[in-house]
Structure formats: C-alpha cells, structure tokens
Design an enzyme around this catalytic site. Structure first.
Site, PDB file in Angstrom:
ATOM      1  N   ALA A  71       0.748  -1.239  -0.104  1.00  0.00           N
ATOM      2  CA  ALA A  71      -0.062   0.096   0.031  1.00  0.00           C
ATOM      3  C   ALA A  71       0.812   1.140  -0.152  1.00  0.00           C
ATOM      4  CB  ALA A  71      -0.818  -0.072   1.153  1.00  0.00           C
ATOM      5  N   ASP A 118      -1.037  -4.487   3.324  1.00  0.00           N
ATOM      6  CA  ASP A 118       0.438  -4.090   3.575  1.00  0.00           C
ATOM      7  C   ASP A 118       0.864  -4.928   4.899  1.00  0.00           C
ATOM      8  OD1 ASP A 118       2.244  -1.654   2.095  1.00  0.00           O
ATOM      9  OD2 ASP A 118       2.879  -2.674   4.116  1.00  0.00           O
ATOM     10  N   ARG A 173      15.866   0.974  -4.249  1.00  0.00           N
ATOM     11  CA  ARG A 173      17.387   0.706  -4.191  1.00  0.00           C
ATOM     12  C   ARG A 173      17.921   1.736  -3.044  1.00  0.00           C
ATOM     13  NH1 ARG A 173      20.889  -0.705  -9.322  1.00  0.00           N
ATOM     14  NH2 ARG A 173      22.813   0.166  -8.723  1.00  0.00           N
ATOM     15  N   ARG A 204       4.673   7.113 -21.558  1.00  0.00           N
ATOM     16  CA  ARG A 204       5.561   8.087 -21.488  1.00  0.00           C
ATOM     17  C   ARG A 204       5.978   8.623 -22.900  1.00  0.00           C
ATOM     18  NH1 ARG A 204       9.027   5.216 -16.583  1.00  0.00           N
ATOM     19  NH2 ARG A 204       7.931   6.612 -14.866  1.00  0.00           N
ATOM     20  N   HIS A 228      11.735  -3.985 -19.009  1.00  0.00           N
ATOM     21  CA  HIS A 228      11.614  -2.854 -18.368  1.00  0.00           C
ATOM     22  C   HIS A 228      12.991  -2.322 -17.841  1.00  0.00           C
ATOM     23  CE1 HIS A 228       9.371   0.314 -16.671  1.00  0.00           C
ATOM     24  NE2 HIS A 228       9.945  -0.091 -15.229  1.00  0.00           N
TER      25      HIS A 228
HETATM   26  O1  TXD Z   1       6.735   0.160 -14.547  1.00  0.00           O
HETATM   27  C1  TXD Z   1       7.016  -0.511 -13.414  1.00  0.00           C
HETATM   28  N1  TXD Z   1       6.699  -1.803 -13.266  1.00  0.00           N
HETATM   29  C2  TXD Z   1       7.120   0.390 -12.203  1.00  0.00           C
HETATM   30  C3  TXD Z   1       7.896  -0.454 -11.146  1.00  0.00           C
HETATM   31  C4  TXD Z   1       6.659   1.797 -11.989  1.00  0.00           C
HETATM   32  C5  TXD Z   1       6.761   2.259 -10.517  1.00  0.00           C
HETATM   33  C6  TXD Z   1       7.403   1.714  -9.493  1.00  0.00           C
HETATM   34  N2  TXD Z   1       7.945   0.366  -9.880  1.00  0.00           N
HETATM   35  C7  TXD Z   1       8.214  -0.562  -8.545  1.00  0.00           C
HETATM   36  O2  TXD Z   1       7.074  -0.752  -7.853  1.00  0.00           O
HETATM   37  C8  TXD Z   1       9.291   0.223  -7.688  1.00  0.00           C
HETATM   38  O3  TXD Z   1      10.397   0.003  -8.288  1.00  0.00           O
HETATM   39  C9  TXD Z   1       9.081  -0.737  -6.377  1.00  0.00           C
HETATM   40  O4  TXD Z   1       9.609  -2.166  -6.615  1.00  0.00           O
HETATM   41  C10 TXD Z   1       7.421  -1.238  -6.466  1.00  0.00           C
HETATM   42  C11 TXD Z   1       6.656  -0.331  -5.522  1.00  0.00           C
HETATM   43  O5  TXD Z   1       6.956   1.097  -5.721  1.00  0.00           O
HETATM   44  P1  TXD Z   1       6.319   2.077  -4.705  1.00  0.00           P
HETATM   45  O6  TXD Z   1       6.900   3.572  -5.287  1.00  0.00           O
HETATM   46  O7  TXD Z   1       4.775   1.982  -4.429  1.00  0.00           O
HETATM   47  O8  TXD Z   1       7.036   1.914  -3.345  1.00  0.00           O
HETATM   48  P2  TXD Z   1       6.892   2.125  -1.785  1.00  0.00           P
HETATM   49  O9  TXD Z   1       6.223   3.300  -1.768  1.00  0.00           O
HETATM   50  O10 TXD Z   1       7.975   2.106  -1.067  1.00  0.00           O
HETATM   51  O11 TXD Z   1       5.904   0.823  -1.272  1.00  0.00           O
HETATM   52  C12 TXD Z   1       6.265  -0.292  -1.315  1.00  0.00           C
HETATM   53  C13 TXD Z   1       5.275  -1.076  -0.265  1.00  0.00           C
HETATM   54  C14 TXD Z   1       5.615  -0.448   1.032  1.00  0.00           C
HETATM   55  O12 TXD Z   1       4.272   0.291   1.766  1.00  0.00           O
HETATM   56  C15 TXD Z   1       5.744  -1.612   1.864  1.00  0.00           C
HETATM   57  O13 TXD Z   1       5.493  -1.501   3.421  1.00  0.00           O
HETATM   58  C16 TXD Z   1       5.453  -2.544   1.242  1.00  0.00           C
HETATM   59  O14 TXD Z   1       5.565  -2.374  -0.080  1.00  0.00           O
HETATM   60  N3  TXD Z   1       5.834  -4.008   1.661  1.00  0.00           N
HETATM   61  C17 TXD Z   1       5.317  -5.103   1.694  1.00  0.00           C
HETATM   62  N4  TXD Z   1       3.879  -5.325   1.292  1.00  0.00           N
HETATM   63  C18 TXD Z   1       3.319  -6.700   1.582  1.00  0.00           C
HETATM   64  N5  TXD Z   1       4.310  -7.524   1.880  1.00  0.00           N
HETATM   65  C19 TXD Z   1       5.644  -7.595   2.029  1.00  0.00           C
HETATM   66  N6  TXD Z   1       6.439  -8.430   2.219  1.00  0.00           N
HETATM   67  C20 TXD Z   1       6.125  -6.286   2.192  1.00  0.00           C
HETATM   68  N7  TXD Z   1       7.280  -5.571   2.052  1.00  0.00           N
HETATM   69  C21 TXD Z   1       7.260  -4.450   1.913  1.00  0.00           C
END
Ligand code: TXD
Length: 319
Positions: free
Chosen positions: A13, A36, A85, A154, A178
């Site tokens: 989330a 989450d 990262r 884009r 990607h």
């Molecule tokens: O084109 C695409 N595919 C992408 C990919 C475009 C935009 C973002 N992209 C990737 O999506 C980005 O590189 C990340 O790997 C993911 C999620 O990006 P976001 O910006 O939403 O990251 P956040 O805000 O850090 O959210 C990740 C959430 C965070 O709330 C954590 O608490 C949760 O993931 N999280 C988990 N949820 C469930 N279960 C587990 N194990 C878990 N670990 C972390």
C-alpha cells in the site's frame, strides 16, 4: 465491510499501490482490498479514500488490511510490494531482497487466491514476474507484469508534447525488458493513423526514444526520494479494467513467451490481448533489422536476470 465481486486486491500500500487503489475506485472499476505488512497504514489509507467517496461521487468500497485471508476471492491481485534501491546497495542485493518479498507474497496469493490473475509491478519487473510465475505455478496466461503500458504512455506523452497534440491521440510501441535496453519502436508509432516518422525529424525522434528509456530515472532524479507513481497507477488501472470488462484490448504487457519474436521461456514486454482469461494472445509485430537486434540485446539481459534468480532464489527449492 463486504466487498462486491469481482474485486481487485493490491499487495503493497505504498505510493503505487495506494494510488492504484484510488484510480480503480474513482473510475468505478471495482472494489479493492489494500494489503500491507505495516500495521494501520493500509487501514488508514483505505479510510481516507472512503472519506473521499461522497466528494468523488463513486460508490466503490475499499478494505485496508494486514491479513492475507482478506484477499480470498480476488479476481485480480496486483503486487507492488518491495523495497527501493538504497545508496550503496548493489543490483544483486536489491534483486535478492525483493525476490524474498515476492516469494513470500506469491506463496500467500497461491494459498488465498489460487484462481486469481496476478499483475506484478515490483522491480526488477521482468525478473519478478518470472519469479511469481515459478512460485505460484499458475498458468502463464494468469501471471504477467506491468511496465509497457507505462513506457508507452511516456513515449506517447513525449510525442504529443513535441507535436502539440492531445496525448491520447498518439499511439506508441515500446517492446522488451523494463530497463535501459527497452526498445521504443518509432516505426509503429502513430498520431491519428499517421506514422510519427513522417511528422517528427530523426534527431528529435531519437531524443524522444532516449527520454522514454530514461523515463523512470528522470522522475527519480526530480523527486529525490521514491519513484514515479501517478502514471504507473494509471497503467495498472488500465490493465485491471481491460481484464474485468473483458475488453480484449491490445496493451503492452510483460508476458511469458513461447516462441513469439524467436524467444521462449522468459517474461518480456510485448503487445498482448488482455481479457477475462488474462493474457489471451501475444501479438507479433514486423520489426526492422535494427529493432530486432535491439530486442535481442534486451532479451539477453532479461535472461541473465532469470539465471541470477534461479541461482539466488529458486535453486534447490520446489515452489
Ligand atoms: O513500471 C513499473 N513496473 C514500475 C515499478 C513503476 C513504478 C514503480 N515500480 C516498482 O514498484 C518500484 O521499483 C518498487 O519495486 C514497486 C513499488 O513502488 P512504490 O513507489 O509503491 O514503493 P513504496 O512506496 O516503497 O511501497 C512499497 C510498499 C510499502 O508500503 C511496504 O510496506 C510494502 O511495499 N511491503 C510489503 N507489502 C506486503 N508484503 C511484504 N512482504 C512487503 N514488504 C514491503
């Protein structure tokens, strides 16, 4: 709260997950479960989104939760869970950290929503989608990734900006993994049916292609923390809508290949028909020699990632 079927579950989330929930609700596409691991956070975001309903005028419902049982019965599960990262972290470190998360999430999805379609969003996208396919054992038509809808959006915007036309009137094609080696295909990109190569000069077109490849990095550099989420959320919502409404729309999807484009046993960005069964067909486009070469370079990189994931995460396991 009782959700109405068919509903969408979103795992993670964070920025992309919560914004995707907002898009799906406000466009009236389906009810949503927002999951989450952080306690209270999905519940808080869900409540905030419900409190916007009287103003936005939709009658959709959202449940925020930390319990996997709540995703039971989901038609589609969108996975955005993962870590970004951090400075000093190698690509391999990120790969194995996110792989652990995806593995855990997918085992839970397999247990709680075994009939669902799975849309992976977490990076590195092509590799995480492959991992989800291996861990769930779902048929490949029900496991796919979101990247191409975003990359083409884009490119469509950059073309529209150059020609000063409405973005939705631009069609663009981006193929491949990607990452830096994705392949924007100008020869198939059009504005109102006219090829862009006849409307934009070669130097400008080359700049647009490069800006498309760098699209994610451009936003990261501006934001300083975090990465893009508005356009990624719109992209996921478009895929969810195509499936739930059985639109049979052709969208760029990270799909499992079994020989199309001369490639097999990998997940890769290609145009595909999305409908109620998931990926119903992969579409093969005729490509020029240079485009084909670029596509093979991108495929090699994805294959390397798949080998890495087999070695780091899947070896010796029987998912
Ligand atoms: O084109 C695409 N595919 C992408 C990919 C475009 C935009 C973002 N992209 C990737 O999506 C980005 O590189 C990340 O790997 C993911 C999620 O990006 P976001 O910006 O939403 O990251 P956040 O805000 O850090 O959210 C990740 C959430 C965070 O709330 C954590 O608490 C949760 O993931 N999280 C988990 N949820 C469930 N279960 C587990 N194990 C878990 N670990 C972390």
């Amino acid at each position: 709260m009782t959700l109405r079927k068919p509903f969408t579950a979103i795992i993670g989330a964070g920025q992309v997950g919560a914004t995707t929930a907002q898009r799906i609700l406000e466009k009236g596409i389906s009810d949503v479960v927002l999951f989450d691991v952080v306690e209270g956070m999905p519940q808080g975001k869900a409540l905030d989104l419900m409190e916007a309903a009287p103003l936005e005028g939709h009658d959709r419902r959202i449940l925020g939760t930390n319990r996997y049982e709540d995703i039971r019965g989901a038609e589609i599960v969108v996975v955005t869970a993962g870590l970004p990262r951090k400075p000093g972290m190698s690509r391999e470190d990120l790969l194995s950290l996110n792989a652990k998360i995806i593995r855990d999430v997918c085992q839970n999805v397999k247990n709680q929503a075994p009939e669902s379609k799975l849309i992976i969003v977490t990076n590195p996208l092509d590799i995480m989608t492959y991992l989800a396919f291996r861990v769930t054992g779902f048929p490949s038509e029900r496991v796919f990734g979101m990247a191409g809808v975003l990359d083409t959006a884009r490119m469509r915007y950059f073309i529209a900006e150059n020609l000063e036309v409405v973005p939705k009137e631009v069609e663009a094609v981006v193929l491949g993994g990607h990452g830096d080696l994705m392949v924007p295909v100008s020869s198939h990109s059009k504005v109102k049916g006219k090829l862009v190569s006849g409307l934009i000069g070669a130097p400008d077109l080359a700049k647009i292609e490069q800006r498309t490849r760098d699209g994610g990095a451009e936003i990261v550099a501006l934001l300083k923390t975090g990465s893009a989420f508005y356009a990624p959320a719109s992209s996921v919502a478009a895929m969810v809508e195509a499936i739930l409404k059985d639109q049979k729309k052709i969208l760029p999807v990270c799909a499992y290949l079994r020989g199309a484009y001369g490639l097999k046993e990998l997940y890769f960005g290609v145009p595909a028909q999305l409908g109620a069964r998931g990926v119903e067909k992969v579409i093969e486009l005729a490509l020029g020699e240079e485009e084909n070469k670029a596509l093979l370079r991108s495929a090699d990189k994805v294959k390397q990632g798949i080998e890495e994931i087999e070695r780091l995460v899947l070896t010796g396991t029987n998912p």
